[in-house]
Enzyme design. Structure first.
Site, PDB file in Angstrom:
ATOM      1  N   TYR A 125       0.859  -1.189   0.000  1.00 33.97           N
ATOM      2  CA  TYR A 125       0.000   0.000   0.000  1.00 33.97           C
ATOM      3  C   TYR A 125       0.895   1.238   0.000  1.00 33.97           C
ATOM      4  O   TYR A 125       1.886   1.300   0.726  1.00 33.97           O
ATOM      5  CB  TYR A 125      -0.892   0.001   1.243  1.00 33.97           C
ATOM      6  N   ASP A 136       9.337   2.902  -0.322  1.00 30.21           N
ATOM      7  CA  ASP A 136       8.297   3.547   0.479  1.00 30.21           C
ATOM      8  C   ASP A 136       8.500   3.103   1.924  1.00 30.21           C
ATOM      9  O   ASP A 136       8.068   2.022   2.328  1.00 30.21           O
ATOM     10  CB  ASP A 136       6.913   3.161  -0.047  1.00 30.21           C
ATOM     11  N   LYS A 161       4.541   8.697   9.098  1.00 28.11           N
ATOM     12  CA  LYS A 161       4.321   8.034  10.383  1.00 28.11           C
ATOM     13  C   LYS A 161       5.328   8.452  11.470  1.00 28.11           C
ATOM     14  O   LYS A 161       5.155   9.507  12.049  1.00 28.11           O
ATOM     15  CB  LYS A 161       4.225   6.523  10.178  1.00 28.11           C
TER      16      LYS A 161
HETATM   17  C1  LIG Z   1       0.576   4.551   5.881  1.00 25.15           C
HETATM   18  C2  LIG Z   1       1.278   4.347   4.602  1.00 25.15           C
HETATM   19  C3  LIG Z   1       1.137   5.243   3.524  1.00 25.15           C
HETATM   20  C4  LIG Z   1       0.147   6.366   3.533  1.00 25.15           C
HETATM   21  O1  LIG Z   1       0.419   7.306   4.514  1.00 25.15           O
HETATM   22  P1  LIG Z   1      -0.762   8.302   4.996  1.00 25.15           P
HETATM   23  O2  LIG Z   1      -0.072   9.211   5.965  1.00 25.15           O
HETATM   24  O3  LIG Z   1      -1.814   7.430   5.599  1.00 25.15           O
HETATM   25  O4  LIG Z   1      -1.240   9.012   3.793  1.00 25.15           O
HETATM   26  C5  LIG Z   1       1.929   5.050   2.405  1.00 25.15           C
HETATM   27  N1  LIG Z   1       2.799   4.033   2.333  1.00 25.15           N
HETATM   28  C6  LIG Z   1       2.957   3.157   3.347  1.00 25.15           C
HETATM   29  C7  LIG Z   1       3.960   2.060   3.209  1.00 25.15           C
HETATM   30  C8  LIG Z   1       2.192   3.266   4.494  1.00 25.15           C
HETATM   31  O5  LIG Z   1       2.312   2.358   5.472  1.00 25.15           O
END
Ligand SMILES: *Cc1c(COP(=O)(O)O)cnc(C)c1O
Length: 429
Positions: A143, A238, A266
């Site tokens: 994701y 990511d 995060k």
């Molecule tokens: C949480 C997450 C996102 C999206 O981040 P948001 O702050 O919720 O927009 C993108 N990539 C990864 C790997 C994530 O865990």
């Protein structure tokens, strides 16, 4: 049992679609009514009915120091008193850039944004702008936020163009993203052979945490690095979830693989909205105002959010932080596996740093297909049995779990005791 949560959820349903501001909060996967929380302190949450829970969600990853850490709260309070946002450069943003580029050598330059979604969307626009190519490659089960061209799944048959997983995403746009199986080096070689000089970049979670917890093989990561270099595509890690969560050097430090671009979120916001993307200087130089790739944000790098992130990262980057937290997380997973084994339940677990996965199957999965083979009904029963015993796990079998530095041995012992009862609970409960 949770009367007030139920009442608030009923009222929310009338005014907020599905009663929630982000879908996974609705408990659709596990069933039942979401818990409304009133307070968090350290490793513990209190709901609006006054029940206490040991929290293994940590706001989905950011709260690596636990809830309301005094230093983070103090930093945010001090910043707020001096002004919430200027829409002009501040010294705090420079301090954040210095800290991030020092911690992650692949980041020669970095830009701050306000969410993980924004970070990945911007990094991939930059990859396209830098290479002058349109196609992107992602992996099944990863994701990367909710931007249009990433809400895609593989079509039938391997290596086909992506199909939208959300209404509102034009198929023409989804078709610009190719979706491959995770941990499949041969598929990576093949996709470049089929689309020579057309792939702008490959994005992946370098430990997947949005299909529960899936480790990459070293062969997979090495193949990605080699193939991207060979074909002039950018490798984008990511690390929105893994960044400063699996180790002080994040996943790239752990595996010794250097991506061209990295996205963060995060933990770097410590519970406030902060995201970042960065990497090679020659690539970052294509961003406006230096270059032709446009990207902007009214609240990007605002002092309150950045203060929370800085206060968090200062603790996280102290020597020994991850040794201790990694050992604690491992002991949690081992304890839960032990309890499951004693109850005769097929179960396994894995962890890296302060991120973990629990699987209702005999061994940890290596791909989305294997994640899907785990026993979801067993997880859902376990989730509710744990919730009723004061342990808050992510409300889905397909999410990773998180431990904070505020969790201690007493929290783990209480978790094991709850798990012993949960694993023993009859199927019908
Ligand atoms: C949480 C997450 C996102 C999206 O981040 P948001 O702050 O919720 O927009 C993108 N990539 C990864 C790997 C994530 O865990």
């Amino acid at each position: 049992m949770r009367e007030r949560s139920r009442d608030l959820f009923e009222r929310s349903l009338a005014l907020i679609p599905g009663g929630v501001n982000s879908p996974v909060r609705a408990f659709a996967s596990v069933g039942g009514t979401p818990v409304f929380f009133r307070e968090g302190r350290g490793a513990r949450l209190t709901d609006v009915d006054g029940h206490e829970y040991i929290d293994y969600v940590g706001s989905w990853g950011p709260l690596i120091l636990g809830h309301a850490h005094p230093e983070v709260v103090a930093a945010v309070t001090a910043a707020a008193q001096k002004g919430l946002s200027f829409g002009a450069p501040t010294e705090l943003e420079l301090e954040m850039a210095e800290l991030l580029t020092r911690a992650l050598p692949s980041l020669e330059q970095v830009r701050l944004v306000s969410s993980g979604t924004e970070a990945v969307m911007s990094a991939l626009r930059l990859a396209r702008g830098f290479t002058g190519r349109s196609l992107l490659v992602k992996f099944e089960g990863c994701y990367h936020g909710h931007s249009d061209f990433l809400l895609v799944k593989a079509g039938s048959g391997a290596l086909t163009f992506g199909h939208p997983t959300s209404a509102g995403v034009p198929p023409e746009l989804a078709a610009q993203t190719l979706v491959l199986p995770y941990n499949d080096p041969a598929a990576v070689v093949e996709v470049f052979a089929r689309h020579p000089d057309q792939i702008a970049g490959i994005v992946l979670e370098p430990i997947a945490g949005n299909m529960n917890f899936v480790r990459p093989s070293m062969e997979f990561l090495r193949t990605l690095r080699e193939q991207c270099t060979k074909h002039g595509a950018l490798l984008v890690f990511d690390e929105v979830m893994t960044g400063f969560r699996v180790g002080a050097g994040s996943a790239q430090g752990l595996f010794g693989i250097t991506p061209d671009l990295t996205t963060l979120g995060k933990v770097i916001g410590g519970g406030m909205p902060v995201g970042a993307f960065g990497g090679r200087r020659d690539v970052m130089a294509k961003l406006a105002p230096l270059g032709p790739v446009y990207q902007a944000g009214t609240l990007s790098g605002n002092p309150v959010a950045v203060s929370a992130g800085l206060a968090t990262l200062k603790r996280v980057l102290e020597p020994g932080f991850f040794d201790k937290l990694g050992r604690a997380t491992k002991s949690l997973v081992e304890g839960l596996v032990r309890e499951a084994k004693a109850a005769g339940i097929p179960f396994s677990g894995d962890s890296e740093g302060a991120m973990f996965g629990l699987f209702f199957r005999a061994s940890p999965p290596a791909s989305f297909a294997e994640v899907m083979q785990s026993d979801r009904e067993a997880f859902n029963r376990f989730f509710h049995a744990m919730l009723d015993r004061g342990v808050y796990l992510a409300p889905s079998a397909y999410e990773a779990g998180f431990v904070s530095s505020a969790h201690g041995p007493a929290d783990f012992e209480a978790t094991f005791a709850a798990a012993r009862q949960a694993f023993a609970a009859p199927r019908s409960s």
